[in-house]
Every structure is written in structure tokens, then in C-alpha cells.
Motif scaffolding. Structure first.
Motif, PDB file in Angstrom:
ATOM      1  N   PHE A  60      23.751 -13.604  20.323  1.00 60.65           N
ATOM      2  CA  PHE A  60      24.079 -15.038  20.321  1.00 60.65           C
ATOM      3  C   PHE A  60      23.365 -15.764  21.461  1.00 60.65           C
ATOM      4  N   LEU A  86      32.041 -15.568  23.187  1.00 61.85           N
ATOM      5  CA  LEU A  86      32.225 -15.986  21.793  1.00 61.85           C
ATOM      6  C   LEU A  86      32.734 -14.885  20.870  1.00 61.85           C
ATOM      7  N   ALA A  87      32.542 -13.635  21.261  1.00 63.62           N
ATOM      8  CA  ALA A  87      32.991 -12.524  20.407  1.00 63.62           C
ATOM      9  C   ALA A  87      32.990 -11.242  21.207  1.00 63.62           C
ATOM     10  N   VAL A  88      33.706 -10.240  20.721  1.00 64.63           N
ATOM     11  CA  VAL A  88      33.596  -8.928  21.369  1.00 64.63           C
ATOM     12  C   VAL A  88      32.178  -8.422  21.099  1.00 64.63           C
ATOM     13  N   GLU A  89      31.679  -7.646  22.039  1.00 64.06           N
ATOM     14  CA  GLU A  89      30.262  -7.268  21.982  1.00 64.06           C
ATOM     15  C   GLU A  89      29.858  -6.564  20.674  1.00 64.06           C
ATOM     16  N   GLU A  91      31.133  -6.770  17.746  1.00 62.40           N
ATOM     17  CA  GLU A  91      31.189  -7.703  16.615  1.00 62.40           C
ATOM     18  C   GLU A  91      29.940  -8.592  16.621  1.00 62.40           C
ATOM     19  N   LEU A  95      27.077  -8.878  13.679  1.00 62.11           N
ATOM     20  CA  LEU A  95      26.711 -10.162  13.078  1.00 62.11           C
ATOM     21  C   LEU A  95      25.221 -10.473  13.253  1.00 62.11           C
ATOM     22  N   LEU A 138      38.235  -4.138  23.466  1.00 62.68           N
ATOM     23  CA  LEU A 138      37.366  -3.261  22.675  1.00 62.68           C
ATOM     24  C   LEU A 138      38.182  -2.225  21.911  1.00 62.68           C
ATOM     25  N   TYR A 141      39.524  -3.978  19.031  1.00 63.67           N
ATOM     26  CA  TYR A 141      38.513  -4.244  18.010  1.00 63.67           C
ATOM     27  C   TYR A 141      38.239  -2.987  17.193  1.00 63.67           C
TER      28      TYR A 141
ATOM     29  N   VAL B 310      33.461 -14.956  13.388  1.00 65.10           N
ATOM     30  CA  VAL B 310      33.990 -14.121  14.479  1.00 65.10           C
ATOM     31  C   VAL B 310      35.500 -14.019  14.299  1.00 65.10           C
ATOM     32  N   LYS B 312      38.146 -12.919  16.415  1.00 65.04           N
ATOM     33  CA  LYS B 312      39.016 -13.441  17.481  1.00 65.04           C
ATOM     34  C   LYS B 312      38.205 -13.593  18.761  1.00 65.04           C
ATOM     35  N   TRP B 314      37.362 -13.278  22.862  1.00 60.74           N
ATOM     36  CA  TRP B 314      37.521 -12.161  23.804  1.00 60.74           C
ATOM     37  C   TRP B 314      36.800 -12.524  25.087  1.00 60.74           C
TER      38      TRP B 314
END
Lengths: 217, 317
Positions: A60, A86-89, A91, A95, A138, A141, B310, B312, B314
């Protein structure tokens, strides 16, 4: 560089409050993002400064919210360098595995993220939840990806996935359910494996080292 | 992380609350009290007491898209020669004598068991039904609160009379908070879909659904679904009596065809909502007129936050 410029130019056509700022050593996008609902219209706006790390488009862009509507505190998902988390790594990695466009990032990542922050400003909560800080997030996740609620189960499944030979597609699944492997665990394993063998092995190592802290996710 | 049916239903109830028309309600209540005073003054000794509140507002089942501020005037047993004389005397008074600058006099009309009055308040038409009832026996009302009503002829049905107990109707729903919520939701559906079913019918069948359930679900959608399933499965055969008068069969106010259609509507709605829960918004819409700006923006933000990829947020620090 040319491709990145085209990518940005295309996206900011849809976000007229944003502009491209080029300097000798970096390229940024700055300006206002107006959050609009198709029926209700504008419901909020944020001023942002966006930079593009080397890994983009396989990661990102970095976003700093400069209108100061989002407090710079951990609980509001702002990193110590003031960029938005913006997001867990993993994820983010999934993406972006095939590369993303800037418009996709704005539409599907940043605008929903800012909308979530707007909702928080009204209600004081994230309606759909959030991952815990740091490594606990994590665990959550991976637990969610693997439908596991215990850290032990997450580790066992990751180890099985990464170190053992996978069952044949039509073999009965190892979990004991009356389903073929291809219709049961193989599906979610394939999704997890999108992260890449080496990357997962690295995470398995980190999670194993962290394992002794507690038992449940 | 999908659409939250319970939250939506809570928002539907919130947007249909009477507090959003508070100003209009206050003015309507002033009118209602003036009408009560006027009846007392006009009919003097013939009335037993000041008129009592009835209708959805009195039962706390009103929604702001449609509400009546109805009253019932109890008359003495010997007040009039016949029930028809009593009903017509009330109508004649409001039609010919009563003066109020907000009343739309040409809309004053004889209804089946009441006199219908229409007020124009702040540009909104407010309907008030004045039911006139006579006690069954001399000095009987204070102990029984039962009244006889004159039922005017309609189509081929001749004039008749019916016994009722307005106080019992109001009391029927007292303390039934869950049932009231579901009744208000079903009314919101009824009004938004232009379905012509008597509110009293909806109230009785909803109460019956709750009574028949072995276990009441704890969430709002669970309760609504339970009531809708009960209506779907039972409306064609159920007998719903006026709790104040077993001879008044409220379920007969719908024809067999209307019952069949209601059952089918419930079935369709349940299937559509189970196929895609966002269909709940079609059948049970928010009253956008009274959904506050802040509430609208909040929901817009929530909806748009769910359009992302996304799962959620974090923080990796």
C-alpha cells in the motif's frame, strides 16, 4: 516512474480534491478526500498526504492524515511515524500480491478506512471490530484465516501446511469431517499459501517464539 | 462483518419515533384536550366522564408516518334514546356547531363507529376519531369500563351495535415492550407498502405470536422473524377476538383472499431477507425525513467502510 504517474493521474480524475506533487526526490499526492455516499452525499472529508514506497504497487502507499481528525494515538491505528495503519501486514501482502492500482487503493482501502474512522468519531467504536496491537493482532488474523481459536491450533496447522506433504485432493480430510481434502482444508490452505512459503516460514518462526506468552487468541 | 439486521431495525424504530414530530404532537394534544372539554360542555350530564385516550398514541404503538389521536367519550345509559341518536348527536355537534379555526369542517365525517375530525396543523393533516359509547347498564361503566357502540351501515351490511372496552384495549399492550416494538415495525412495513390491514389486527396477531412462542428470541430480528413466521403460518386459520368482546371477531375484518395475500407477503419477505439480508431495508425502510443528519452520516460512514477489502484495522507498534 511513467507508469506510476499514469496510475496516479487516472485515479485523481475521480478524486478532484487530490493533486500530484512532484519534487526532485519524491512523488506525493496531497489534498482533500471527500467521502460521499451515493444516496446521502458527503458525510466527511479528510486532508491527506500520500507517498509511494519502493514496494508499491505490491504494497500500500503510505498515508498521513493531516487534517488531524484522527488523533495520533495507537488506538486509532496511527503508526509512530504518523502514517495510517491500514491493514495487518499479511492481509496487505495478499491484497497486493499481483500489484494494485492507486484508484483501487483509494476506493477499496483508503476511503473505507477513513469511513471507519468517521464512524469511530461518531460512536467511539469500530463497529466491525479491530485487530489487537502488534503481534496479538497477527495471531487473531491467522486464527481467523484458519478458523482456529487457540494459538496451539494455529501453529499446528501452519506447521502441517508448511512442513508435511499435503494429502491428495480427493483423500478424506485429516480433520475428521466427512469431506474430501479439496473441499475442506485445502481451500483455506491455498488462500494462506498466497502469502508465499518463505514469508509464512518467517511468520511461523515469529509466532513460535511468541507462543509461550498465552494460550488463547 | 455484513449488514447488521438488528442495528437496522433499531434505526427504523428510532426514525419512526413520535419524538421527531414532538411539536406537531404537542399541538395535536392541545386540540384533543379542547375536544374533550367541548364534549363535556356540550353534553353535560349525559357524559359519564371526560373522554379517554384511545388509538395507537395511547397504546404507545404509534409511528410518525401515520398516527391518530383518538378519543372515546363514554355516555350515560339514559343519556340518549338510541345508540344511533348518540352517535349522530356527536357528529351533528362537530359538523354544525363546533368552531375551531384549524378544523377542516368539510372533512368531518360519519365513520363506522366514530366521528372523524381533521385538523390542519402546521400544514399537516391530523386525523382524530371521536368514538362515542354508551354504558351497558345504568352506572355500570365505572366498574366495568364496558361500552356499547353504534356501528353504522356499510355497503350491504345493516346498522348494528357492538360492545367494547377501550380501557381493556389500552391495557392489553401495557408492559409489553417487545410486542410494541414488533407492532411498530410491522406498522412501518404496512404504511410503506400501502398494505391495508387494521392496526388492531396486527396488534392482536403479534401478541398471539409472542404468547405461542416456546422461547422468545433475544434479538430484534429474531423477534420480528418469529412474528412474521407466525403470521405466515397462522393468518389463514387463526381466530382473533376482541379481548373486550368475544363476539367481535377481529380476524373477520380480513377476507380469505386478503389473509392468503398477507401470508404470501410474509413468506416472500422472509425468503428475500434470508437470501440477502440487505433486503430488510426494502421492506422495513428508515423514515428518512426524521433520520437526523448526524445519524445519516454515521450510517453512510458505516456502509462505506464495509465496501472495502481490508477486514479490520490494526496497529503494528
Amino acid at each position: 516512474m511513467k507508469r506510476l504517474l499514469q496510475d496516479i493521474d487516472h485515479a485523481i480524475k475521480y478524486y478532484p480534491g487530490l493533486e500530484k506533487v512532484e519534487s526532485s526526490n519524491e512523488l506525493r499526492v496531497r489534498g482533500i478526500i471527500i467521502l460521499k455516499h451515493p444516496e446521502i452525499g458527503e458525510y466527511d472529508r479528510y486532508t491527506v498526504s500520500i507517498s509511494f514506497p519502493r514496494c508499491y504497487p505490491n504494497c500500500f502507499p503510505k498515508v498521513i492524515e493531516v487534517s488531524e481528525k484522527i488523533p495520533k494515538v495507537a488506538d486509532r491505528h496511527v503508526n509512530s511515524d504518523n502514517t495510517l495503519c491500514l491493514a495487518v501486514e499479511p492481509e496487505e501482502r495478499i491484497l497486493c500480491r499481483n500489484g494494485i492500482t492507486f484508484k483501487y487503493f483509494l476506493d477499496k482501502v483508503l476511503v473505507p478506512h477513513l469511513s471507519r474512522e468517521t464512524y469511530w468519531n461518531y460512536t467511539g467504536k469500530y463497529e466491525d471490530g479491530e485487530y489487537s496491537h502488534g503481534i496479538e493482532g497477527l495471531w487473531e488474523y491467522f486464527g481467523q484465516l484458519l478458523n482456529a481459536t487457540k494459538k496451539e491450533d494455529v501453529l499446528n496447522e501452519l506447521e502441517k501446511m508448511l512442513h508435511e506433504k499435503w494429502l491428495g485432493r480427493n483423500a478424506p480430510c485429516f480433520c475428521g469431517k466427512a469431506a474430501k481434502f479439496k473441499n475442506c482444508h485445502r481451500k483455506k490452505w491455498e488462500r494462506v499459501m498466497l502469502l508465499g512459503q518463505d514469508y509464512l516460514l518467517n511468520w511461523l518462526d515469529i509466532l513460535q517464539n511468541d507462543r509461550q506468552n498465552s494460550s488463547n487468541i | 462483518m455484513g449488514f447488521d439486521k438488528n442495528k437496522h431495525l433499531e434505526n427504523v424504530l428510532e426514525s419512526h419515533k413520535m419524538k421527531h414530530v414532538d411539536d406537531l404532537m404537542k399541538k395535536s394534544i392541545i386540540k384533543r384536550e379542547e375536544i374533550k372539554d367541548a364534549l363535556k360542555e356540550k353534553f353535560g350530564d349525559e357524559v359519564i366522564s371526560r373522554a379517554i385516550n384511545s388509538g395507537s398514541y395511547a397504546k404507545h404503538t404509534a409511528i410518525n408516518t401515520k398516527f391518530d389521536i383518538d378519543i372515546c367519550q363514554p355516555f350515560r345509559y339514559k343519556g340518549f334514546g338510541t345508540l344511533e341518536e348518540m352517535a349522530d348527536a356527536v357528529y351533528d355537534y362537530f359538523k354544525n356547531e363546533y368552531k375551531d379555526e384549524d378544523i377542516v369542517s368539510y372533512k368531518t365525517k360519519k365513520q363506522r363507529v366514530s366521528t372523524g375530525l381533521t385538523f390542519l396543523i402546521d400544514g399537516a393533516e391530523i386525523q382524530m376519531d371521536v368514538v362515542s359509547g354508551r354504558e351497558l347498564l345504568e352506572d355500570d361503566y365505572s366498574s366495568t369500563t364496558r361500552l356499547n357502540l353504534y356501528v353504522r351501515p356499510k355497503n350491504l351490511d345493516p346498522a348494528t351495535s357492538t360492545q367494547t372496552n377501550i380501557q381493556k384495549h389500552v391495557d392489553l399492550i401495557k408492559g409489553k415492550g417487545d410486542e410494541r416494538c414488533i407492532i411498530r415495525l410491522l406498522k412501518a412495513w404496512k404504511v410503506s407498502s400501502n398494505t391495508d390491514i387494521k392496526s388492531f389486527f396486527m396488534e392482536l396477531i403479534t401478541i398471539r405470536a409472542f404468547n405461542a412462542a416456546p422461547e422468545i428470541p433475544t434479538d430484534m430480528w429474531g423477534k420480528l422473524e418469529m412474528a412474521m413466521e407466525f403470521i405466515r403460518d397462522n393468518v389463514k386459520t387463526i381466530r382473533l377476538e376482541d379481548p373486550a368482546n368475544a363476539n367481535n371477531v377481529v380476524s373477520d375484518t380480513l377476507t380469505d383472499l386478503e389473509k392468503e395475500m398477507l401470508s404470501q407477503k410474509m413468506d416472500t419477505m422472509l425468503r428475500q431477507i434470508n437470501d440477502n439480508e440487505e433486503n430488510l431495508k426494502i421492506y422495513f425502510p428508515l423514515n428518512k425525513q426524521f433520520h437526523s443528519e448526524e445519524e445519516k452520516k454515521k450510517l453512510a460512514a458505516l456502509e462505506m467502510s464495509r465496501r472495502g477489502v481490508v477486514s479490520k484495522p490494526w496497529r503494528n507498534d
